[in-house]
Scaffold this motif. Structure first.
Motif, PDB file in Angstrom:
ATOM      1  N   LEU A 200      -0.731   3.314  -4.430  1.00  0.00           N
ATOM      2  CA  LEU A 200       0.409   2.491  -4.816  1.00  0.00           C
ATOM      3  C   LEU A 200       1.011   1.759  -3.624  1.00  0.00           C
ATOM      4  O   LEU A 200       1.490   0.631  -3.754  1.00  0.00           O
ATOM      5  N   GLY A 203      -0.729  -1.382  -3.161  1.00  0.00           N
ATOM      6  CA  GLY A 203      -0.311  -2.344  -4.169  1.00  0.00           C
ATOM      7  C   GLY A 203       1.017  -2.982  -3.814  1.00  0.00           C
ATOM      8  O   GLY A 203       1.210  -4.193  -3.903  1.00  0.00           O
ATOM      9  N   PHE A 204       1.936  -2.145  -3.368  1.00  0.00           N
ATOM     10  CA  PHE A 204       3.278  -2.603  -2.993  1.00  0.00           C
ATOM     11  C   PHE A 204       3.209  -3.553  -1.805  1.00  0.00           C
ATOM     12  O   PHE A 204       3.832  -4.610  -1.789  1.00  0.00           O
ATOM     13  N   ASP A 207      -0.184  -6.294  -2.495  1.00  0.00           N
ATOM     14  CA  ASP A 207      -0.398  -6.856  -3.820  1.00  0.00           C
ATOM     15  C   ASP A 207      -1.843  -6.674  -4.302  1.00  0.00           C
ATOM     16  O   ASP A 207      -2.339  -7.475  -5.089  1.00  0.00           O
ATOM     17  N   ILE A 208      -2.483  -5.636  -3.846  1.00  0.00           N
ATOM     18  CA  ILE A 208      -3.830  -5.314  -4.324  1.00  0.00           C
ATOM     19  C   ILE A 208      -3.678  -4.672  -5.706  1.00  0.00           C
ATOM     20  O   ILE A 208      -2.791  -3.842  -5.907  1.00  0.00           O
ATOM     21  N   PRO A 209      -4.502  -5.056  -6.678  1.00  0.00           N
ATOM     22  CA  PRO A 209      -4.380  -4.450  -8.013  1.00  0.00           C
ATOM     23  C   PRO A 209      -4.592  -2.932  -7.939  1.00  0.00           C
ATOM     24  O   PRO A 209      -5.514  -2.466  -7.269  1.00  0.00           O
ATOM     25  N   THR A 210      -3.730  -2.199  -8.641  1.00  0.00           N
ATOM     26  CA  THR A 210      -3.822  -0.732  -8.611  1.00  0.00           C
ATOM     27  C   THR A 210      -4.285  -0.206  -9.967  1.00  0.00           C
ATOM     28  O   THR A 210      -4.004  -0.795 -11.003  1.00  0.00           O
TER      29      THR A 210
END
Lengths: 449, 449
Positions: A200, A203-204, A207-210
């Protein structure tokens, strides 16, 4: 591609939070050298440092430059604030004159380098830092930390994504590495071709898809597998991924389709002989009418295991340990070396090449370098050409180094997707044998001019 | 020893700066499991998770627990603030009910574990986390990240410090790993017996003694080696360490003693056949009257190279790459598994053991465990005893797990020196063959009761 570098807004330090300073990611000898050079009057000598590696990890065909974006932020944030100055004073690491110099430190030089995502070879001048000795010498450790770590992960990721072909790869190695190294590893994996991450913080921050649905603990929490599957589908919908190897896989697949219906998104297999189990599960899913339900496999995979599953009915791979440990090569051997210096700070003073001359593997080539990738008539790379003199006209438009920092200002921010695309293009430009998994030499030679 | 746990003031996250939250060092599936369990009403079931490893890295005789102090801070800082909640909402990772639950999350359970610095073996219940399923499941990734990384580094450090005997080891691997992993690696190296670090951030954060003087760049900056040595001695004094392998070692040693006098603190050798060169340099130093000048060696050392230099006139070892990459084993294989759960939140509800039952290497033993180290009449360890029933009276005072967190409050802070001492004592309590470098099995067996 190289002209399309775009601005990026976030401070890109691999942290889910901002770090006010990167100045302590530094080996003490950089500060003591600074002190001695300032006192001797040599600290202001115009200097050129280069990052390169003398060799690829054994058996590897190419390296992947990753972390450059993080380096730019580290340089920008390299400041000695009052807390840090007080620490250095209390520990008597350097003298007051040096502390004074440090307290107004800001890198004001130039940095050129291979754009992030490019491939590299032994001797490639991956990064070139120019300025006074004093301002450049301080950046050694933080630059090497970032490039050595991130490039090691990206190289493993690139091999895995090449082995996986069109099938997506999920990065799930956070638990196997330092919690913040994990965030940088997710980023590097994305550069190397991974599609998503379980982390996560990645992702935060980037901005990589999680992705992620459930573990064995969830099944064990419930009174039986059916209750667990029902709870998961009730909450996450039938499109979720059910983990089917807590007890008996065949029974679990049957239960999964009964609970979720043929719209079940995917099943995950995390143990056993994945090739065999994937075939059985695919057949069972098809017989149950769940022809669109995907199969995700996730057990100690590396690029070889991924390749061995190429003919298996697998839809996605989750990779953990082997990704974050660089698949046998958790670090690169990049070094940061003084390659040329003048006798003064004067921009006109001639730069003299310098190099360590001891016997053995640690000698290196002096002089400020350019690099270009020569291609054959089909546009396939055939040599990494590195030189110190003028660039031959035929190679002028194939030069690899781009301007990253100019007079201390970062001039080459770019979005991570551009880096990822660049890597895919750079790898595609190599000879086909680059993506063979078998051990071998660098896929193109490095030629020195 | 275990009674002497002292409070510690700093938030111990392995960062030179504070991190307001560790909640995103989490794999997404922990949040989706939480959502599904909350909806199903099973999230409040009283649960026991344990951290253990099924095996040691191949050939290793013992493992070293490291990172526990960092785990305690990570648990304490595990909060979902507004930024994090907004991120989870925007990315639709969990539903509003779950976000509401998370926004007031605070771990309120109990944690027991092996005290930091202890040794461990396959099956050792290194950490035990008890509370509701919901509150415990979230901590999986951050706990494993820290323990898997730090314990891998500490294990390598322990082998190196055992090989080095009384000679001090300098940790200098920052440039070979992620910049923040490097800080945690310095800490773990110190636990494993290293004396100092080159990493200023580790000095700042953990008060580990820092060292460092100069690199080849400093010599190359100057017009000749004599100028460089003179500049260094003028600024840092004759007690400094001069790097003597930029050009010719024999000439450099002569120049070094001419410049600094026989009070020269040390010379550093960073290349070549260290055994041979160390002998020659020692002889030369002695002939020049610099009989107290020390010799530091620093070229790609690991525990085997250190051991091979035992008879050489070497006074200190600097270790980089092989330390921060765990000397071939950059991560441990610790897992975090649900081993028991009740049917309700009631503290009186009976705990039922649970375990994954698939075939293959991934099955594990259910039930909440205790562990004790049985010793022979000389006090030498002879077995790691792990059980789920009552503790046999003979082992009652040899239990390994200590209370770390009680009702959400950390109760076991301690200074790093206590951890370092504990490791030395624990290693000394193993059979002598524990510190053999040759590959072998775990030095004591794990017995299950």
């Amino acid at each position: 591609m190289r002209g399309s570098i775009l601005p990026m807004n976030t401070a890109d330090l691999g942290l889910p939070v901002d770090v006010p300073s990167t100045a302590l990611f530094t080996d003490q000898y950089e500060l003591t050298m600074l002190q001695a050079a300032l006192k001797a009057g040599t600290g202001e000598r115009r200097s050129v440092f280069e990052v390169f590696t003398r060799r690829l990890p054994e058996g590897r065909r190419y390296g992947v430059v990753a972390g450059t974006g993080r380096v730019l932020d580290a340089v920008e944030n390299f400041r000695f604030d009052a807390d840090v100055i007080n620490f250095l004073r209390e520990r008597r690491i350097v003298d007051e004159a040096t502390l004074k110099w440090l307290s107004s430190y800001r890198f004001g030089g130039d940095i050129w380098g291979y754009p992030e995502g490019e491939v590299y070879f032994p001797g490639s001048p991956i990064l070139r830092v120019e300025g006074s000795f004093a301002e450049c010498v301080l950046l050694e450790t933080v630059i090497l930390s970032i490039l050595n770590h991130d490039s090691a992960i990206a190289a493993a990721a690139s091999r895995m994504s090449s082995a996986a072909g069109e099938r997506p790869l999920i990065e799930m190695g956070a638990r196997r590495t330092h919690e913040l190294a994990a965030v940088a590893a997710s980023r590097a994996a994305y550069v190397g071709g991974f599609a998503t991450t379980s982390d996560l913080a990645a992702g935060f921050r980037y901005d990589i898809p999680t992705v992620g649905t459930s573990a064995h603990a969830f099944t064990l929490l419930h009174d039986n597998e059916r209750d667990a599957f029902q709870a998961q589908v009730d909450s996450l919908g039938p499109g979720t991924t059910l983990l089917v190897d807590t007890y008996d896989v065949t029974e679990a697949v049957r239960t999964a389709v009964e609970v979720a219906g043929p719209e079940l998104g995917a099943v995950r297999i995390d143990s056993g002989d994945l090739l065999l189990v994937a075939h059985r599960v695919r057949q069972q899913l098809d017989e149950l009418g769940a022809t669109k339900t995907k199969i995700v496999v996730t057990s100690d995979l590396d690029e070889y295991a991924i390749a061995s599953l190429a003919a298996a009915p697998v839809d996605a791979y989750g990779v953990g340990t082997q990704l974050v440990t660089g698949s046998g090569h958790p670090t690169c051997s990049m070094v940061y070396k003084l390659v040329a210096r003048a006798h003064s700070a004067d921009a006109e003073a001639p730069l003299e090449p310098v190099a360590k001359k001891s016997l053995g593997a640690k000698s290196s080539l002096g002089g400020r370098k350019w690099a270009a990738r020569r291609t054959d008539e089909q546009g396939v790379a055939e040599a990494e050409v590195v030189g110190t003199g003028p660039v031959p006209p035929a190679l002028a438009d194939r030069q690899l180094l781009v301007e990253l920092v100019k007079g201390g200002e970062v001039v080459a921010r770019e979005p991570l997707d551009a880096v990822r695309d660049r890597h895919a293009a750079a790898r595609a430009g190599l000879p086909l044998s680059a993506t063979q998994l078998s051990r071998g030499e660098a896929v193109i030679p490095t030629e020195y001019l």
